[in-house]
Design an enzyme around this catalytic site. Structure first.
Site, PDB file in Angstrom:
ATOM      1  N   LYS A 119       2.098 -11.923  -5.092  1.00  0.00           N
ATOM      2  CA  LYS A 119       1.266 -10.656  -5.505  1.00  0.00           C
ATOM      3  C   LYS A 119       1.916  -9.420  -4.485  1.00  0.00           C
ATOM      4  O   LYS A 119       2.071  -8.465  -4.889  1.00  0.00           O
ATOM      5  CB  LYS A 119      -0.241 -10.923  -5.225  1.00  0.00           C
ATOM      6  CG  LYS A 119      -1.197  -9.702  -5.365  1.00  0.00           C
ATOM      7  CD  LYS A 119      -2.397  -9.933  -5.152  1.00  0.00           C
ATOM      8  CE  LYS A 119      -3.291  -8.674  -5.077  1.00  0.00           C
ATOM      9  NZ  LYS A 119      -3.529  -7.988  -6.343  1.00  0.00           N
ATOM     10  N   ARG A 177       1.445   4.015  -3.368  1.00  0.00           N
ATOM     11  CA  ARG A 177       1.137   5.488  -3.218  1.00  0.00           C
ATOM     12  C   ARG A 177       2.412   6.156  -3.486  1.00  0.00           C
ATOM     13  O   ARG A 177       2.444   7.147  -4.228  1.00  0.00           O
ATOM     14  CB  ARG A 177       0.512   5.488  -1.939  1.00  0.00           C
ATOM     15  CG  ARG A 177      -0.948   5.135  -1.674  1.00  0.00           C
ATOM     16  CD  ARG A 177      -1.302   5.004  -0.230  1.00  0.00           C
ATOM     17  NE  ARG A 177      -2.783   4.770  -0.047  1.00  0.00           N
ATOM     18  CZ  ARG A 177      -3.338   3.636  -0.184  1.00  0.00           C
ATOM     19  NH1 ARG A 177      -2.455   2.386  -0.748  1.00  0.00           N
ATOM     20  NH2 ARG A 177      -4.739   3.332  -0.144  1.00  0.00           N
ATOM     21  N   GLU A 199      -8.711  -6.698   4.854  1.00  0.00           N
ATOM     22  CA  GLU A 199      -7.675  -7.410   4.429  1.00  0.00           C
ATOM     23  C   GLU A 199      -7.298  -8.514   5.585  1.00  0.00           C
ATOM     24  O   GLU A 199      -6.626  -9.641   5.233  1.00  0.00           O
ATOM     25  CB  GLU A 199      -6.490  -6.468   3.989  1.00  0.00           C
ATOM     26  CG  GLU A 199      -5.714  -5.865   4.907  1.00  0.00           C
ATOM     27  CD  GLU A 199      -4.970  -4.765   4.272  1.00  0.00           C
ATOM     28  OE1 GLU A 199      -3.707  -4.645   4.679  1.00  0.00           O
ATOM     29  OE2 GLU A 199      -5.350  -4.018   3.380  1.00  0.00           O
ATOM     30  N   SER A 213     -12.216   0.279   5.198  1.00  0.00           N
ATOM     31  CA  SER A 213     -10.740   0.543   5.360  1.00  0.00           C
ATOM     32  C   SER A 213     -10.426   1.830   5.505  1.00  0.00           C
ATOM     33  O   SER A 213      -9.359   2.300   4.620  1.00  0.00           O
ATOM     34  CB  SER A 213     -10.177  -0.139   4.011  1.00  0.00           C
ATOM     35  OG  SER A 213     -10.747  -1.288   3.876  1.00  0.00           O
ATOM     36  N   SER A 230       0.826  -1.207  -0.040  1.00  0.00           N
ATOM     37  CA  SER A 230      -0.019   0.110  -0.071  1.00  0.00           C
ATOM     38  C   SER A 230       0.837   1.110  -0.049  1.00  0.00           C
ATOM     39  O   SER A 230       0.626   2.143  -0.760  1.00  0.00           O
ATOM     40  CB  SER A 230      -0.917  -0.065   1.177  1.00  0.00           C
ATOM     41  OG  SER A 230      -1.898  -1.041   1.118  1.00  0.00           O
ATOM     42  N   GLY A 258      -5.648  -4.051  -7.248  1.00  0.00           N
ATOM     43  CA  GLY A 258      -6.651  -2.903  -7.044  1.00  0.00           C
ATOM     44  C   GLY A 258      -5.901  -1.585  -7.155  1.00  0.00           C
ATOM     45  O   GLY A 258      -6.567  -0.681  -7.568  1.00  0.00           O
ATOM     46  N   SER A 300     -12.270   1.838  -0.192  1.00  0.00           N
ATOM     47  CA  SER A 300     -11.961   3.005  -0.002  1.00  0.00           C
ATOM     48  C   SER A 300     -10.724   3.356  -0.965  1.00  0.00           C
ATOM     49  O   SER A 300     -10.639   4.639  -1.149  1.00  0.00           O
ATOM     50  CB  SER A 300     -10.922   3.097   1.516  1.00  0.00           C
ATOM     51  OG  SER A 300      -9.913   2.109   1.404  1.00  0.00           O
ATOM     52  N   GLN A 301     -10.564   2.552  -1.850  1.00  0.00           N
ATOM     53  CA  GLN A 301      -9.534   2.910  -2.864  1.00  0.00           C
ATOM     54  C   GLN A 301     -10.097   3.839  -3.910  1.00  0.00           C
ATOM     55  O   GLN A 301      -9.288   4.856  -4.367  1.00  0.00           O
ATOM     56  CB  GLN A 301      -9.044   1.591  -3.876  1.00  0.00           C
ATOM     57  CG  GLN A 301      -7.921   0.820  -2.928  1.00  0.00           C
ATOM     58  CD  GLN A 301      -7.706  -0.413  -3.459  1.00  0.00           C
ATOM     59  OE1 GLN A 301      -8.242  -0.765  -4.742  1.00  0.00           O
ATOM     60  NE2 GLN A 301      -6.906  -1.210  -2.818  1.00  0.00           N
TER      61      GLN A 301
END
Length: 452
Positions: free
Chosen positions: A430, A38, A333, A214, A34, A111, A186-187
């Protein structure tokens, strides 16, 4: 992104090692997906060069880096470098450039890539096509597409509200006010906020849905934006509820050190809980926005204890596993790993607030129910989660549905249940490269595989 380390081919059915004793290990967890993805987006949109240090090297981060390169961003890798705080290890130098097409972006089933990069693509000159794995076509994206259109973007998706699609980049986006229902992810909010400093008017995102899962991930996005010099107003700062505002501004090139992925520490902490052992996770941050930090509280309630030390987080199991009634809406998650531990507990568990998991890499609620019950468990789906009644489990094939967290959940159950075979354990790449080696390395001499 450079060649990945060669690893031996994994069997289609990976025999999950059974723990023959207590686990005592130190496990260094790779960087946060994450944070890495970002950081890559913000560095690519900056007005000057920056660094991303200790990044995660995994399928999802490779897809993000390759996509940004396709848009014209330079990403140079160094094997070893040092930042001002002494953080060594791998580092990527990000060289922003004028974004351009034509280009094709492979999102895989990530995602963050499928949602964070269409807003970036609106800032490129030229057409940017997005495509991915078959499952990516089923994952919700319509809210991001419609929001970008409201903000001035031209997007061709043949009316699907999903992948594949083409963003007809005009080199800029007007921005402004937009309403969005982010109940499914929330993405959707983070996607718009990350690129917003580059929009002509910035953005005001108004969430109009009934729930917002999230939230820690949105707080992560906001903190990283602010660290890059953006001006962000949030509900937590006294702003209007469910409204985020980002002003137009130049982003700074920063020197970002990526934290360990705390959610990926989960299976290793679970091993300590299940075996009554101790696992140390180095570099666990004392303050973080990562959802995985909640593992300290949740796994303590389920029977463990933990201490933050100079060596990292030291987590110890008591030899007993207790059921739990917990709302995981902000940390969804973590659900697969908690469900796996709950299936081995001494009392029932109820996991709530995670209806949105039906739209993740797979329908995680249906998958967990099917796979745990396939080993003799007693799991039922509820409207927003799972109810788990522990039963004696037996061996069998644990299917992963190309979902990395399903694979690690199966490995957790396999610690205590002989004969569990994980189908396609390679899907862990992943976010957690080389998981099988890390897992057997943690177990050491306490590991036993059926038939060995």
């Amino acid at each position: 992104m450079g060649a990945m380390t060669e690893t031996p081919a994994l069997p289609a059915l990976w025999p999950a090692p059974l723990a023959d004793g207590t686990v005592h290990a130190t496990v260094t967890v790779p960087g946060s997906k994450s944070v890495t993805n970002r950081a890559l987006v913000l560095a690519a949109l900056a007005a000057e060069r920056g660094w991303v240090r200790r990044p995660l090297r995994s399928r999802d981060s490779r897809l993000m880096a390759d996509a940004l390169r396709a848009l014209g961003v330079g990403i140079e890798e160094t094997a070893s470098s040092s930042s001002g705080d002494g953080a060594g290890g791998e580092a990527w130098r990000i060289i922003p450039a004028a974004l351009h097409g034509p280009a094709t972006v492979d999102v895989g089933n990530a995602g963050t890539v499928m949602r964070f990069l269409p807003p970036v693509a609106t800032l490129a000159a030229g057409d940017i096509r997005f495509d991915g794995d078959p499952r990516s076509y089923e994952r919700p994206l319509g809210q991001v597409i419609s929001a970008l259109r409201t903000l001035g973007a031209r997007i061709d998706d043949d009316g699907r509200g999903a992948l594949p699609l083409t963003v007809q980049g005009g080199g800029a986006l007007e921005g402004g006010v937009v309403e969005i229902d982010a109940s499914n992810s929330s993405q959707f909010v983070s996607a718009l906020l990350l690129s917003a400093p580059r929009f002509n008017q910035g953005v005001e995102v108004r969430h109009v849905g009934t729930t917002l899962p999230s939230m820690p991930h949105i707080r992560m996005t906001v903190e990283m934006l602010r660290a890059a010099g953006a001006r962000v107003d949030t509900p937590e700062a006294g702003g209007e509820p469910n409204v985020w505002r980002v002003a137009p501004s130049a982003l700074l090139g920063r020197d970002m050190v990526v934290e360990p992925d705390l959610s990926n520490a989960q299976p290793f902490m679970a091993a300590a809980l299940i075996t009554g052992g101790t696992v140390t996770i180095p570099d666990w941050p004392r303050r973080t926005t990562q959802p995985g930090d909640e593992l300290r509280r949740i796994f303590t309630e389920m029977g463990g204890s933990c201490e933050l030390t100079d060596a990292g987080l030291v987590f110890t199991g008591s030899g007993k596993i207790h059921g739990i009634d917990v709302d995981l809406g902000e940390v969804g998650e973590l659900t697969p790993g908690i469900a796996a531990v709950a299936a081995l507990a001494d009392s029932p568990s109820t996991l709530r607030g995670v209806a949105h998991l039906r739209l993740h890499e797979t329908d995680r609620l249906a998958a967990l129910t099917a796979e745990i019950n396939g080993l003799g468990g007693d799991v039922t789906e509820t409207a927003d989660g799972l109810h788990i009644r522990p039963r004696p489990l037996h061996g069998g094939v644990f299917h992963t549905y190309d979902d990395h967290r399903m694979a690690t959940a199966g490995a957790v159950i396999g610690l205590a249940v002989e004969g569990v075979q994980i189908e396609n354990v390679a899907t862990t790449a992943k976010t957690l490269p080389d998981f099988p080696r890390m897992w057997t390395g943690m177990l050491g001499e306490t590991a036993r595989v059926a038939g060995a």
